[in-house]
Design a protein around this motif. Structure first.
Motif, PDB file in Angstrom:
ATOM      1  N   SER A  19      40.039  -3.362  89.952  1.00 39.29           N
ATOM      2  CA  SER A  19      41.019  -2.380  89.924  1.00 39.29           C
ATOM      3  C   SER A  19      40.795  -0.908  89.376  1.00 39.29           C
ATOM      4  O   SER A  19      41.494  -0.101  89.396  1.00 39.29           O
ATOM      5  CB  SER A  19      42.395  -2.851  89.226  1.00 39.29           C
ATOM      6  OG  SER A  19      42.929  -4.081  89.836  1.00 39.29           O
ATOM      7  N   GLY A  20      39.796  -1.000  88.694  1.00 41.51           N
ATOM      8  CA  GLY A  20      38.788   0.027  88.076  1.00 41.51           C
ATOM      9  C   GLY A  20      37.996  -0.298  87.170  1.00 41.51           C
ATOM     10  O   GLY A  20      37.935  -1.322  86.405  1.00 41.51           O
ATOM     11  N   ALA A  21      36.894   0.593  87.003  1.00 38.80           N
ATOM     12  CA  ALA A  21      35.738   0.518  85.885  1.00 38.80           C
ATOM     13  C   ALA A  21      35.796   1.906  85.278  1.00 38.80           C
ATOM     14  O   ALA A  21      35.641   2.968  86.264  1.00 38.80           O
ATOM     15  CB  ALA A  21      34.788   0.060  86.742  1.00 38.80           C
ATOM     16  N   GLN A  22      35.993   1.998  83.956  1.00 38.94           N
ATOM     17  CA  GLN A  22      36.006   3.081  83.147  1.00 38.94           C
ATOM     18  C   GLN A  22      35.043   3.120  82.096  1.00 38.94           C
ATOM     19  O   GLN A  22      34.713   2.132  81.647  1.00 38.94           O
ATOM     20  CB  GLN A  22      37.319   3.624  82.676  1.00 38.94           C
ATOM     21  CG  GLN A  22      38.229   3.849  83.953  1.00 38.94           C
ATOM     22  CD  GLN A  22      39.804   3.645  83.469  1.00 38.94           C
ATOM     23  OE1 GLN A  22      40.085   3.428  82.193  1.00 38.94           O
ATOM     24  NE2 GLN A  22      40.609   4.339  84.229  1.00 38.94           N
ATOM     25  N   TYR A  23      34.490   4.386  81.676  1.00 37.98           N
ATOM     26  CA  TYR A  23      33.840   4.296  80.604  1.00 37.98           C
ATOM     27  C   TYR A  23      34.179   5.708  79.787  1.00 37.98           C
ATOM     28  O   TYR A  23      34.504   6.621  80.083  1.00 37.98           O
ATOM     29  CB  TYR A  23      32.322   4.376  80.854  1.00 37.98           C
ATOM     30  CG  TYR A  23      31.651   5.741  81.578  1.00 37.98           C
ATOM     31  CD1 TYR A  23      31.294   6.571  80.622  1.00 37.98           C
ATOM     32  CD2 TYR A  23      31.605   5.837  83.029  1.00 37.98           C
ATOM     33  CE1 TYR A  23      30.932   7.954  81.313  1.00 37.98           C
ATOM     34  CE2 TYR A  23      31.175   7.183  83.364  1.00 37.98           C
ATOM     35  CZ  TYR A  23      30.863   8.144  82.594  1.00 37.98           C
ATOM     36  OH  TYR A  23      30.445   9.154  83.058  1.00 37.98           O
ATOM     37  N   SER A  42      26.218  -5.859  87.309  1.00 37.05           N
ATOM     38  CA  SER A  42      25.482  -4.744  87.066  1.00 37.05           C
ATOM     39  C   SER A  42      25.882  -3.196  87.159  1.00 37.05           C
ATOM     40  O   SER A  42      26.915  -3.236  87.658  1.00 37.05           O
ATOM     41  CB  SER A  42      24.220  -5.119  88.208  1.00 37.05           C
ATOM     42  OG  SER A  42      23.812  -6.167  87.981  1.00 37.05           O
ATOM     43  N   ASN A  43      24.776  -2.312  87.294  1.00 37.36           N
ATOM     44  CA  ASN A  43      25.063  -0.917  87.329  1.00 37.36           C
ATOM     45  C   ASN A  43      25.959  -0.241  86.283  1.00 37.36           C
ATOM     46  O   ASN A  43      26.788   0.551  86.659  1.00 37.36           O
ATOM     47  CB  ASN A  43      25.808  -0.835  88.795  1.00 37.36           C
ATOM     48  CG  ASN A  43      25.755   0.608  89.171  1.00 37.36           C
ATOM     49  OD1 ASN A  43      24.692   1.396  89.091  1.00 37.36           O
ATOM     50  ND2 ASN A  43      26.735   1.157  89.847  1.00 37.36           N
ATOM     51  N   LEU A  44      25.579  -0.681  85.039  1.00 42.04           N
ATOM     52  CA  LEU A  44      26.375  -0.164  83.961  1.00 42.04           C
ATOM     53  C   LEU A  44      26.151   1.278  83.901  1.00 42.04           C
ATOM     54  O   LEU A  44      25.077   1.856  84.277  1.00 42.04           O
ATOM     55  CB  LEU A  44      25.942  -0.398  82.693  1.00 42.04           C
ATOM     56  CG  LEU A  44      26.227  -2.128  82.443  1.00 42.04           C
ATOM     57  CD1 LEU A  44      25.475  -2.518  81.154  1.00 42.04           C
ATOM     58  CD2 LEU A  44      27.637  -2.530  82.474  1.00 42.04           C
ATOM     59  N   PRO A  45      26.955   2.108  83.363  1.00 44.05           N
ATOM     60  CA  PRO A  45      26.762   3.677  83.772  1.00 44.05           C
ATOM     61  C   PRO A  45      25.674   4.316  82.691  1.00 44.05           C
ATOM     62  O   PRO A  45      25.044   5.335  82.948  1.00 44.05           O
ATOM     63  CB  PRO A  45      28.148   4.402  83.101  1.00 44.05           C
ATOM     64  CG  PRO A  45      28.896   3.234  82.575  1.00 44.05           C
ATOM     65  CD  PRO A  45      28.386   2.074  82.970  1.00 44.05           C
ATOM     66  N   PHE A  46      25.135   3.581  81.615  1.00 39.15           N
ATOM     67  CA  PHE A  46      24.060   3.750  80.979  1.00 39.15           C
ATOM     68  C   PHE A  46      23.223   2.829  80.521  1.00 39.15           C
ATOM     69  O   PHE A  46      23.955   1.614  80.551  1.00 39.15           O
ATOM     70  CB  PHE A  46      24.453   4.764  79.567  1.00 39.15           C
ATOM     71  CG  PHE A  46      25.578   5.692  79.618  1.00 39.15           C
ATOM     72  CD1 PHE A  46      24.704   7.196  79.871  1.00 39.15           C
ATOM     73  CD2 PHE A  46      26.724   5.766  79.847  1.00 39.15           C
ATOM     74  CE1 PHE A  46      25.462   8.230  80.069  1.00 39.15           C
ATOM     75  CE2 PHE A  46      27.575   6.985  80.237  1.00 39.15           C
ATOM     76  CZ  PHE A  46      26.753   8.192  80.558  1.00 39.15           C
ATOM     77  N   VAL A  47      22.152   3.027  80.198  1.00 39.49           N
ATOM     78  CA  VAL A  47      20.930   1.930  80.010  1.00 39.49           C
ATOM     79  C   VAL A  47      21.299   1.466  78.470  1.00 39.49           C
ATOM     80  O   VAL A  47      21.660   2.375  77.357  1.00 39.49           O
ATOM     81  CB  VAL A  47      19.574   2.333  80.204  1.00 39.49           C
ATOM     82  CG1 VAL A  47      18.527   1.208  79.589  1.00 39.49           C
ATOM     83  CG2 VAL A  47      19.262   2.741  81.600  1.00 39.49           C
TER      84      VAL A  47
END
Length: 139
Positions: free
Chosen positions: A36-40, A68-73
């Motif tokens: 429904s959403g992914a925020q950081y 996978s595919n996190l916004p930052f390593v």
């Protein structure tokens, strides 16, 4: 923060010059994941992600459950929590883990005082979860 802002003093250690919020698109190794959403939110080198209503299409393979595919390593090992879930699983799902240098999360259960990776076969057709993890990055 164009130029930054000083919090609690004017020394360089008190300067906040990196604040960012946004959305991102989680992926998974087998099948698909819908949310429904992914925020950081990133403040300095600290990143907090929240994923709402994550649902996995593949719950039959023995692959480790992963997002996978996190916004930052990630620059070090981090542990988060499942905030709520609708999953027919044991109550011992204790942690979401991101390893050093990774861009993915893995799920673990507490088994006899240690942690064991969760496989997709432990999901059901009605799987759904809300989760949050905070980790550090060098980006």
């Amino acid at each position: 923060l164009s130029g930054g802002v000083y919090l609690g003093g004017t020394g360089s250690a008190n300067k906040l010059d990196d604040y960012e919020t946004g959305t991102w698109t989680p992926t998974t190794g087998s099948g698909t994941i819908t949310t429904s959403g992914a925020q950081y939110t990133k403040i300095g080198n600290v990143v907090t992600i929240i994923i709402a209503n994550a649902q996995f299409s593949d719950y039959t393979t023995s692959e480790t459950l992963q997002i996978s595919n996190l916004p930052f390593v990630s620059d070090e090992d981090s542990v988060g929590t499942i905030m709520a879930s609708r999953i027919d699983t044991p109550a011992n799902w204790d942690a979401i883990f991101t390893g050093e240098g990774s861009t993915y999360l893995r799920f673990y259960a507490n088994v006899s005082g240690g942690f064991s990776a969760i496989n997709r076969t432990e999901l059901s057709a009605s799987n759904s979860m809300y989760l949050q993890i905070t980790y550090t990055t060098s980006s």
